[in-house]
Design an enzyme around this catalytic site. Structure first.
Site, PDB file in Angstrom:
ATOM      1  N   GLU A 183     129.204 -19.582  98.988  1.00 41.46           N
ATOM      2  CA  GLU A 183     127.823 -20.062  99.057  1.00 41.46           C
ATOM      3  C   GLU A 183     126.912 -18.854  98.892  1.00 41.46           C
ATOM      4  O   GLU A 183     127.151 -17.800  99.487  1.00 41.46           O
ATOM      5  CB  GLU A 183     127.547 -20.754 100.402  1.00 41.46           C
ATOM      6  CG  GLU A 183     128.501 -21.896 100.732  1.00 41.46           C
ATOM      7  CD  GLU A 183     128.401 -23.078  99.784  1.00 41.46           C
ATOM      8  OE1 GLU A 183     127.422 -23.130  98.995  1.00 41.46           O
ATOM      9  OE2 GLU A 183     129.291 -23.946  99.827  1.00 41.46           O
ATOM     10  N   TYR A 199     129.535 -28.843 106.052  1.00 38.57           N
ATOM     11  CA  TYR A 199     129.367 -29.001 104.600  1.00 38.57           C
ATOM     12  C   TYR A 199     130.190 -27.944 103.863  1.00 38.57           C
ATOM     13  O   TYR A 199     130.898 -28.243 102.888  1.00 38.57           O
ATOM     14  CB  TYR A 199     127.889 -28.873 104.248  1.00 38.57           C
ATOM     15  CG  TYR A 199     127.595 -28.803 102.755  1.00 38.57           C
ATOM     16  CD1 TYR A 199     127.385 -29.958 102.024  1.00 38.57           C
ATOM     17  CD2 TYR A 199     127.536 -27.574 102.096  1.00 38.57           C
ATOM     18  CE1 TYR A 199     127.124 -29.898 100.661  1.00 38.57           C
ATOM     19  CE2 TYR A 199     127.274 -27.505 100.734  1.00 38.57           C
ATOM     20  CZ  TYR A 199     127.069 -28.671 100.023  1.00 38.57           C
ATOM     21  OH  TYR A 199     126.806 -28.597  98.679  1.00 38.57           O
ATOM     22  N   ASP A 202     134.053 -28.222 101.392  1.00 39.92           N
ATOM     23  CA  ASP A 202     134.221 -27.770 100.011  1.00 39.92           C
ATOM     24  C   ASP A 202     135.618 -27.228  99.723  1.00 39.92           C
ATOM     25  O   ASP A 202     136.029 -27.193  98.557  1.00 39.92           O
ATOM     26  CB  ASP A 202     133.177 -26.704  99.671  1.00 39.92           C
ATOM     27  CG  ASP A 202     131.815 -27.302  99.353  1.00 39.92           C
ATOM     28  OD1 ASP A 202     131.732 -28.536  99.228  1.00 39.92           O
ATOM     29  OD2 ASP A 202     130.836 -26.544  99.229  1.00 39.92           O
ATOM     30  N   ASP A 211     131.302 -18.394  91.102  1.00 42.08           N
ATOM     31  CA  ASP A 211     132.145 -17.739  92.099  1.00 42.08           C
ATOM     32  C   ASP A 211     132.778 -16.472  91.525  1.00 42.08           C
ATOM     33  O   ASP A 211     132.881 -15.447  92.214  1.00 42.08           O
ATOM     34  CB  ASP A 211     133.250 -18.688  92.575  1.00 42.08           C
ATOM     35  CG  ASP A 211     132.697 -19.921  93.253  1.00 42.08           C
ATOM     36  OD1 ASP A 211     131.872 -19.777  94.167  1.00 42.08           O
ATOM     37  OD2 ASP A 211     133.092 -21.036  92.859  1.00 42.08           O
ATOM     38  N   ASP A 238     135.869 -20.836  97.892  1.00 45.64           N
ATOM     39  CA  ASP A 238     134.534 -21.238  97.474  1.00 45.64           C
ATOM     40  C   ASP A 238     133.552 -20.219  98.042  1.00 45.64           C
ATOM     41  O   ASP A 238     133.884 -19.488  98.987  1.00 45.64           O
ATOM     42  CB  ASP A 238     134.197 -22.651  97.985  1.00 45.64           C
ATOM     43  CG  ASP A 238     132.929 -23.209  97.342  1.00 45.64           C
ATOM     44  OD1 ASP A 238     132.600 -22.780  96.214  1.00 45.64           O
ATOM     45  OD2 ASP A 238     132.277 -24.047  97.964  1.00 45.64           O
TER      46      ASP A 238
END
Length: 371
Positions: free
Chosen positions: A31, A152, A156, A86, A29
């Site tokens: 961010e 957080y 994920d 992504d 993942d």
């Protein structure tokens, strides 16, 4: 609290990659922050192989080349959720695409669990766990990141690892696992290609309204805008908006004073780019005009033909318990109709290819379509 490794040195990253080389499955993942930029600004990379959960700081580690190479290792399955953005990040920063690719959102969709399910919703539906989404609006470029933000981010990938065997089993039971792998290949195809400067004008909204003469101006304007956006890492609309390019192509101001009178451009666009726009328009090749943009949707028989195709596909989706959004999107139908109008001689559209073609080819090719 989930345990994780925070990777902010080159040696730590190299050691991590060595561990991950032995993995069968790697959850990924990212961010990032995207407001005015053309490319997303990468703030964090999350990865998990079932043993080591890592949060990689791309602002601290300068050389990620070994990690990017890992993503291209065909022996390791890459697991993501709703991966479109992504994949953009991987293409821009790593010049790579993860293969083989398993998208959990796509798998849930083809298995009949629901279309477009968010990660938290899917975790709640399959694992019965409610995730805290309080940090979803974090500025991932800010340092240091708080413990809550790091947890957080870790969530994920941690729970996504647990979802994989459940989704894979359902896909296998429904004989749709090959569909998921096929979609993974399709979603990554072509993402490493550079932006097409010469055909950027075809993506300008309402380009179909223009004559060939006007398109010659739009072509050089759109190319200039894309070059400017790439050079400044600025979203296209923050250089000059689409409707301003259309207005310029239609009115063709010859000098700055003419451009300054136009209402199509903002005062900022005039001030910053006015002189450049006049100069660019003077470079339009009026001896080799572009072909008019043929808008299929404007043809007299389009609506009736579109409805016939849509109804046929809706029937297939109902029979197969497949969301129409993934199978019979407006874009998919339009591409099929364009192929039909072009004499059925060009490359097969998506609706007639792969697993979609297995379901839809025979029914669609028997339809009587008049455009």
């Amino acid at each position: 609290m989930l345990a994780f490794e925070y990777i902010d040195t080159q040696s730590a990253l190299d050691a991590l990659v060595a561990k991950y080389q032995q993995a069968e499955l790697l959850v990924l993942d990212t961010e990032f922050v995207r407001t005015r930029t053309y490319y997303a600004r990468l703030g964090l990379i999350q990865a998990y192989d079932g043993q080591t959960l890592a949060l990689i700081d791309p602002l601290a580690v300068q050389d990620l080349s070994r990690f990017w190479a890992l993503l291209a290792n065909p022996q390791i399955i890459k697991l993501v959720h709703s991966c479109s953005e992504d994949l953009e990040v991987f293409a821009h920063y790593g010049h790579c695409q993860p293969q083989p690719l398993f998208d959990s959102q796509l798998a849930a969709s083809v298995c009949g669990l629901g279309h477009g399910l968010g990660y938290a919703k899917l975790v709640e539906q399959l694992l019965g766990i409610s995730l805290d989404k309080g940090e979803s609006r974090t500025d991932w470029l800010k340092r240091p990141l708080s413990d809550a933000q790091l947890q957080y981010a870790a969530n994920d990938v941690y729970y996504l690892y647990q979802l994989y065997p459940m989704l894979k089993q359902q896909a296998e039971q429904q004989q749709r696992l090959d569909w998921v792998w096929e979609e993974g290949t399709r979603m990554t195809a072509g993402r490493l290609q550079q932006p097409d400067l010469e055909h950027a004008y075809l993506k300008v909204k309402n380009a179909f309204q223009l004559t060939s003469h006007q398109l010659a101006y739009l072509k050089v304007l759109a190319k200039w805008r894309l070059e400017k956006a790439l050079a400044r890492d600025l979203a296209l609309g923050f250089v000059v908006k689409d409707h301003a390019l259309i207005g310029l192509a239609k009115k063709q101001p010859r000098q700055l004073s003419d451009l300054l009178k136009m209402n199509d451009l903002t005062e900022q666009e005039k001030r910053i780019n006015g002189r450049d726009l006049i100069k660019v328009m003077q470079s339009a090749d009026l001896d080799n005009l572009p072909e008019p943009v043929d808008v299929l949707a404007l043809k007299p028989g389009y609506k009736a033909a579109f409805k016939a195709v849509k109804n046929q596909l809706a029937l297939i989706c109902e029979q197969q318990n497949i969301p129409t959004e993934i199978f019979a999107s407006k874009r998919n139908i339009h591409d099929f109709m364009q192929w039909h109008m072009d004499g059925r001689s060009k490359k097969l559209p998506l609706l007639l290819s792969g697993w979609r073609g297995e379901l839809a080819k025979a029914p669609l090719l028997t339809l009587d379509l008049t455009l």
